[in-house]
Enzyme design. Sequence first.
Site, PDB file in Angstrom:
ATOM      1  N   ASN A 111      39.006  24.647  35.567  1.00  0.00           N
ATOM      2  CA  ASN A 111      37.542  24.551  35.530  1.00  0.00           C
ATOM      3  C   ASN A 111      37.030  24.741  34.095  1.00  0.00           C
ATOM      4  OD1 ASN A 111      34.836  24.473  36.375  1.00  0.00           O
ATOM      5  ND2 ASN A 111      35.367  25.461  38.307  1.00  0.00           N
ATOM      6  N   HIS A 141      48.562  40.214  17.436  1.00  0.00           N
ATOM      7  CA  HIS A 141      48.591  40.672  16.035  1.00  0.00           C
ATOM      8  C   HIS A 141      49.254  42.045  15.975  1.00  0.00           C
ATOM      9  CE1 HIS A 141      45.832  37.547  14.519  1.00  0.00           C
ATOM     10  NE2 HIS A 141      45.285  37.625  15.713  1.00  0.00           N
ATOM     11  N   GLY A 170      37.342  33.034  38.492  1.00  0.00           N
ATOM     12  CA  GLY A 170      36.704  32.887  37.185  1.00  0.00           C
ATOM     13  C   GLY A 170      36.899  34.109  36.299  1.00  0.00           C
ATOM     14  N   THR A 193      48.051  41.976  32.540  1.00  0.00           N
ATOM     15  CA  THR A 193      48.740  42.576  31.392  1.00  0.00           C
ATOM     16  C   THR A 193      50.252  42.614  31.578  1.00  0.00           C
ATOM     17  OG1 THR A 193      48.571  44.800  32.317  1.00  0.00           O
ATOM     18  CG2 THR A 193      46.740  44.077  30.932  1.00  0.00           C
ATOM     19  N   LYS A 194      50.695  42.477  32.842  1.00  0.00           N
ATOM     20  CA  LYS A 194      52.143  42.596  33.123  1.00  0.00           C
ATOM     21  C   LYS A 194      52.558  41.478  34.063  1.00  0.00           C
ATOM     22  CE  LYS A 194      52.826  47.435  32.337  1.00  0.00           C
ATOM     23  NZ  LYS A 194      51.878  48.484  32.655  1.00  0.00           N
TER      24      LYS A 194
HETATM   25  C1  LIG Z   1      39.465  26.942  40.651  1.00  0.00           C
HETATM   26  C2  LIG Z   1      38.117  27.547  40.652  1.00  0.00           C
HETATM   27  O1  LIG Z   1      37.221  26.972  40.087  1.00  0.00           O
HETATM   28  S1  LIG Z   1      37.909  29.079  41.370  1.00  0.00           S
HETATM   29  C3  LIG Z   1      36.172  29.257  41.609  1.00  0.00           C
HETATM   30  C4  LIG Z   1      35.686  30.588  41.240  1.00  0.00           C
HETATM   31  N1  LIG Z   1      35.841  31.505  42.348  1.00  0.00           N
HETATM   32  C5  LIG Z   1      36.163  32.770  42.140  1.00  0.00           C
HETATM   33  O2  LIG Z   1      36.289  33.235  41.011  1.00  0.00           O
HETATM   34  C6  LIG Z   1      36.398  33.587  43.347  1.00  0.00           C
HETATM   35  C7  LIG Z   1      37.600  34.521  43.142  1.00  0.00           C
HETATM   36  N2  LIG Z   1      37.828  35.310  44.313  1.00  0.00           N
HETATM   37  C8  LIG Z   1      38.112  36.627  44.277  1.00  0.00           C
HETATM   38  O3  LIG Z   1      38.182  37.289  43.228  1.00  0.00           O
HETATM   39  C9  LIG Z   1      38.321  37.251  45.633  1.00  0.00           C
HETATM   40  O4  LIG Z   1      37.747  38.534  45.648  1.00  0.00           O
HETATM   41  C10 LIG Z   1      39.790  37.341  46.077  1.00  0.00           C
HETATM   42  C11 LIG Z   1      40.367  35.949  46.283  1.00  0.00           C
HETATM   43  C12 LIG Z   1      40.666  38.086  45.084  1.00  0.00           C
HETATM   44  C13 LIG Z   1      39.696  38.054  47.425  1.00  0.00           C
HETATM   45  O5  LIG Z   1      40.938  38.419  47.893  1.00  0.00           O
HETATM   46  P1  LIG Z   1      41.045  39.205  49.285  1.00  0.00           P
HETATM   47  O6  LIG Z   1      42.467  39.472  49.478  1.00  0.00           O
HETATM   48  O7  LIG Z   1      40.332  38.424  50.345  1.00  0.00           O
HETATM   49  O8  LIG Z   1      40.307  40.542  48.958  1.00  0.00           O
HETATM   50  P2  LIG Z   1      39.119  41.314  49.732  1.00  0.00           P
HETATM   51  O9  LIG Z   1      37.847  40.564  49.581  1.00  0.00           O
HETATM   52  O10 LIG Z   1      39.602  41.659  51.109  1.00  0.00           O
HETATM   53  O11 LIG Z   1      39.038  42.614  48.849  1.00  0.00           O
HETATM   54  C14 LIG Z   1      40.058  43.589  48.868  1.00  0.00           C
HETATM   55  C15 LIG Z   1      39.702  44.683  47.885  1.00  0.00           C
HETATM   56  O12 LIG Z   1      39.817  44.157  46.550  1.00  0.00           O
HETATM   57  C16 LIG Z   1      38.575  44.242  45.854  1.00  0.00           C
HETATM   58  N3  LIG Z   1      38.425  43.010  45.096  1.00  0.00           N
HETATM   59  C17 LIG Z   1      38.373  41.727  45.553  1.00  0.00           C
HETATM   60  N4  LIG Z   1      38.260  40.869  44.551  1.00  0.00           N
HETATM   61  C18 LIG Z   1      38.225  41.606  43.424  1.00  0.00           C
HETATM   62  C19 LIG Z   1      38.132  41.263  42.055  1.00  0.00           C
HETATM   63  N5  LIG Z   1      38.037  39.991  41.669  1.00  0.00           N
HETATM   64  N6  LIG Z   1      38.158  42.261  41.150  1.00  0.00           N
HETATM   65  C20 LIG Z   1      38.267  43.554  41.541  1.00  0.00           C
HETATM   66  N7  LIG Z   1      38.364  43.932  42.836  1.00  0.00           N
HETATM   67  C21 LIG Z   1      38.344  42.977  43.762  1.00  0.00           C
HETATM   68  C22 LIG Z   1      37.526  44.350  46.957  1.00  0.00           C
HETATM   69  O13 LIG Z   1      36.360  44.983  46.496  1.00  0.00           O
HETATM   70  C23 LIG Z   1      38.254  45.149  47.983  1.00  0.00           C
HETATM   71  O14 LIG Z   1      38.257  46.505  47.588  1.00  0.00           O
HETATM   72  P3  LIG Z   1      38.198  47.714  48.691  1.00  0.00           P
HETATM   73  O15 LIG Z   1      39.471  47.567  49.488  1.00  0.00           O
HETATM   74  O16 LIG Z   1      38.152  48.929  47.843  1.00  0.00           O
HETATM   75  O17 LIG Z   1      36.991  47.445  49.505  1.00  0.00           O
END
Ligand SMILES: CC(=O)SCCNC(=O)CCNC(=O)[C@H](O)C(C)(C)COP(=O)(O)OP(=O)(O)OC[C@H]1O[C@@H](n2cnc3c(N)ncnc32)[C@H](O)[C@@H]1OP(=O)(O)O
Length: 231
Positions: A111, A141, A170, A193-194
Amino acid sequence: MSLRSIDPVENRRRMLAGELYYSFTPDLVADRRRCKVAGLEYSTHSISGDVPRRKLVELWNAVVRDTTPLPPVAATPEEDEDLFVDAPWVDGPFKADYGFNLKFGPNVYVNFNSTWLDTCTITVGARTLIGPNCSFFAATHPIDPAVRNGTRGPEGGKPIVVGEDCWFGGNCIVLPGVTIGRGVTVGAGSVVTKDVPDYVVVVGNPAKVIRKIEVGEPKAAVQVDVVAAPK
Ligand SMILES: CC(=O)SCCNC(=O)CCNC(=O)[C@H](O)C(C)(C)COP(=O)(O)OP(=O)(O)OC[C@H]1O[C@@H](n2cnc3c(N)ncnc32)[C@H](O)[C@@H]1OP(=O)(O)O
């Protein structure tokens, strides 16, 4: 020491090998400029959508210096477009240091607003999807400022490897030397990081595994019913 006195062949070998090298030598500065110009041209047409897919693939191949000949032109524009269905699809704007160290597999999608510091190779496996504003930093660096020495000092790097069938949300950042396994989901805003094993979801800064992914039946089993009915 003058950066002009550095042996460009040995310097370049060291860059790719992840050893300390000098990045402000005239040849490497010129290579980065070439990539910026090629990337800008690619990005401009990617954003405006004013050229056929064939031309876009040609412009992309110029960015990454892939000299593989394109297939002969097909009978119709639609059939010609179909020839490139599996070519990596990168939305502009796109920015990289060198371009020629990027190795993308088929059916990869990136993207907009991606950044690639490809002083060492950055490999992205087939069918991997990358969300907006993601950055892949193979460059690094020295931590000691006396060695780092601004633009006169040496820098290093380590390759990045992303497996097949990954998905990055994203705003992710991947650091030098990281290998990410197959089928990994990287949550939005993560800093990896890992190394990451196969088939897990990682999130956060630093990215940590939050769960394993159960791999389903082969992809054909999941079909969204959007095929137009025959007229
Ligand atoms: C190709 C493209 O263009 S992509 C388009 C852009 N889309 C995006 O960026 C969406 C990305 N999606 C995410 O980050 C989602 O949160 C996913 C895919 C990681 C979700 O994964 P799931 O396994 O369904 O996680 P779920 O929603 O059940 O959350 C589990 C835990 O992780 C946490 N969590 C989920 N995503 C994140 C994140 N990105 N960063 C930090 N914590 C997160 C949740 O808050 C939750 O915490 P809790 O257990 O303390 O309540």
